[in-house]
Design an enzyme around this catalytic site. Structure first.
Site, PDB file in Angstrom:
ATOM      1  N   LYS A   1       0.671  -1.270   0.091  1.00 35.04           N
ATOM      2  CA  LYS A   1       0.240   0.184   0.257  1.00 35.04           C
ATOM      3  C   LYS A   1       0.781   1.202  -0.081  1.00 35.04           C
ATOM      4  O   LYS A   1       0.605   1.828  -1.159  1.00 35.04           O
ATOM      5  CB  LYS A   1      -1.001  -0.045   0.885  1.00 35.04           C
ATOM      6  CG  LYS A   1      -2.136  -0.931   1.363  1.00 35.04           C
ATOM      7  CD  LYS A   1      -2.861  -1.270   2.319  1.00 35.04           C
ATOM      8  CE  LYS A   1      -4.336  -2.847   2.641  1.00 35.04           C
ATOM      9  NZ  LYS A   1      -4.996  -2.808   3.275  1.00 35.04           N
TER      10      LYS A   1
ATOM     11  N   GLN B   1      -4.190  -1.429   9.687  1.00 38.44           N
ATOM     12  CA  GLN B   1      -4.936  -2.460   8.680  1.00 38.44           C
ATOM     13  C   GLN B   1      -5.202  -3.520   9.590  1.00 38.44           C
ATOM     14  O   GLN B   1      -4.900  -3.743  11.237  1.00 38.44           O
ATOM     15  CB  GLN B   1      -3.104  -3.314   9.339  1.00 38.44           C
ATOM     16  CG  GLN B   1      -2.890  -4.286   7.725  1.00 38.44           C
ATOM     17  CD  GLN B   1      -3.103  -4.994   6.288  1.00 38.44           C
ATOM     18  OE1 GLN B   1      -4.124  -3.360   6.037  1.00 38.44           O
ATOM     19  NE2 GLN B   1      -4.043  -5.426   6.272  1.00 38.44           N
TER      20      GLN B   1
ATOM     21  N   ASP C   1     -10.416   3.244   4.375  1.00 38.76           N
ATOM     22  CA  ASP C   1     -10.976   1.727   4.305  1.00 38.76           C
ATOM     23  C   ASP C   1     -12.802   1.564   3.841  1.00 38.76           C
ATOM     24  O   ASP C   1     -12.670   0.303   3.607  1.00 38.76           O
ATOM     25  CB  ASP C   1     -10.446   0.800   4.806  1.00 38.76           C
ATOM     26  CG  ASP C   1      -9.295   0.157   5.428  1.00 38.76           C
ATOM     27  OD1 ASP C   1      -9.281  -0.191   3.798  1.00 38.76           O
ATOM     28  OD2 ASP C   1      -8.783  -0.494   6.091  1.00 38.76           O
TER      29      ASP C   1
HETATM   30  N1  GUN Z   1      -7.247  -7.018   5.954  1.00 38.86           N
HETATM   31  C1  GUN Z   1      -7.615  -7.619   5.103  1.00 38.86           C
HETATM   32  N2  GUN Z   1      -7.618  -6.412   4.611  1.00 38.86           N
HETATM   33  C2  GUN Z   1      -7.742  -5.619   4.621  1.00 38.86           C
HETATM   34  C3  GUN Z   1      -8.414  -4.459   4.835  1.00 38.86           C
HETATM   35  O1  GUN Z   1      -8.892  -3.631   3.126  1.00 38.86           O
HETATM   36  N3  GUN Z   1      -7.734  -2.998   4.746  1.00 38.86           N
HETATM   37  C4  GUN Z   1      -7.214  -3.301   6.214  1.00 38.86           C
HETATM   38  N4  GUN Z   1      -6.914  -2.205   7.024  1.00 38.86           N
HETATM   39  N5  GUN Z   1      -7.071  -4.681   6.834  1.00 38.86           N
HETATM   40  C5  GUN Z   1      -6.656  -5.242   6.140  1.00 38.86           C
END
Ligand code: GUN
Length: 295
Positions: free
Chosen positions: A54, A98, A121
């Site tokens: 990311k 995350q 998100d």
């Molecule tokens: N864990 C797995 N997929 C995601 C996501 O799209 N965003 C976040 N914050 N955590 C995740």
């Protein structure tokens, strides 16, 4: 029939090029630099690699990104304080914590603490609620990526039988909701299957579009789908390690057998994964625009 491969890598690349140009224009014309912070608690290798990807993508697009890594024993209060700090940081337009978080931290409490206007998100209950009623909001990145792939592959969704396998808050529930919305790319008849579904095969075999987000490697086999189905595989399962130390990934769908029956299918890797990250970037740029009064 051998399936057309729906490449998330290619689609993501095209969207990223558009975003890069948009970021350059925001900077040149309005002196606005979109900013993203990612917060990772603990050392889960999969989470570490997602967060690194990311930040790398943000950097490549000219987005300001900050990567915070905290030890696994970080307290809930400390994390909430950090979120609060970024809520009031004008350089930051997107805050991503995350998931999953260590068990001693209340995930809901942390997601609720993020300013909904910086919730790139799309996990804050305010944004989840807005999505449910079809209002403008940050859409969750993976479901949004799935929708883009279906639409850009030219698949008709109106009236289609869409079967979703998996009922997580991150993928299954929101993707099912988006597919049934009364708008372009929606209008489907949606069935949501999960671990308590009595006869999974009955449902998967009727699907015109099958979206699988169960977290079980190679779970869906060719005899569970119908000829001509469009398959979106959201699974990213680490099933081993190569000699060079790279994770070997498998989706939730048995790609080799299912591709002989499907009309179109996403691969793993190179399917939904790159789209998730791209949609996060799109939300971050959108947030920067909104904060600057440009949207
Ligand atoms: N864990 C797995 N997929 C995601 C996501 O799209 N965003 C976040 N914050 N955590 C995740």
């Amino acid at each position: 029939m051998t399936a057309k491969i729906i490449s998330g890598t290619e689609t993501a690349k095209a969207i990223r090029e558009e975003l890069k140009a948009e970021v350059e224009e925001l900077k040149a014309k309005h002196n606005v630099v979109p900013g993203l912070v990612t917060i990772l608690v603990g050392e889960d290798p999969a989470s570490q690699s997602y967060v690194a990807a990311k930040n790398k993508t943000a950097h490549a697009l000219g987005i300001h990104s900050e990567q915070i890594t905290l030890p696994a024993d970080t307290g809930e209060k400390e994390l909430l304080d950090l979120v609060e700090k970024y809520n009031s940081d004008p350089k930051i337009h997107g805050i991503l914590v995350q998931l999953p978080l260590p068990k001693h931290i209340d995930e809901g409490k942390v997601l609720f603490a993020i300013d909904p206007d910086k919730d790139v998100d799309g996990f804050h209950p305010v944004n989840v609620g807005k999505m449910m009623v079809g209002e403008q909001c940050f859409l969750p990145c993976t479901p949004h990526g799935v929708l883009e792939l279906i639409q850009r592959s030219g698949t008709e969704t109106s009236g289609a039988e869409v079967v979703v396998v998996g009922r997580s808050n991150i993928v299954g529930k929101p993707v099912a909701n988006l597919m049934l919305q009364k708008r372009e790319g929606g209008n489907a008849t949606v069935t949501l299957c999960h671990t308590r579904t009595k006869d999974m095969d009955f449902h998967t075999k009727r699907a015109d579009i099958l979206i699988v987000a169960a977290g079980v490697p190679n779970m869906i086999k060719a005899d569970q789908v119908k000829e001509g189905v469009v398959v979106i595989d959201v699974g990213v399962n680490r099933i081993g390690m190569s000699d060079s130390g790279k994770a070997i990934l498998a989706g939730d769908v048995d790609f080799e057998s299912v591709k002989e029956k499907a009309a179109a299918i996403t691969p793993v890797p190179g399917g939904v994964g790159p789209m998730t990250i791209t949609m996060l970037m799109k939300n971050t740029v959108q947030s920067a625009r909104q904060h600057a009064g440009l949207a």
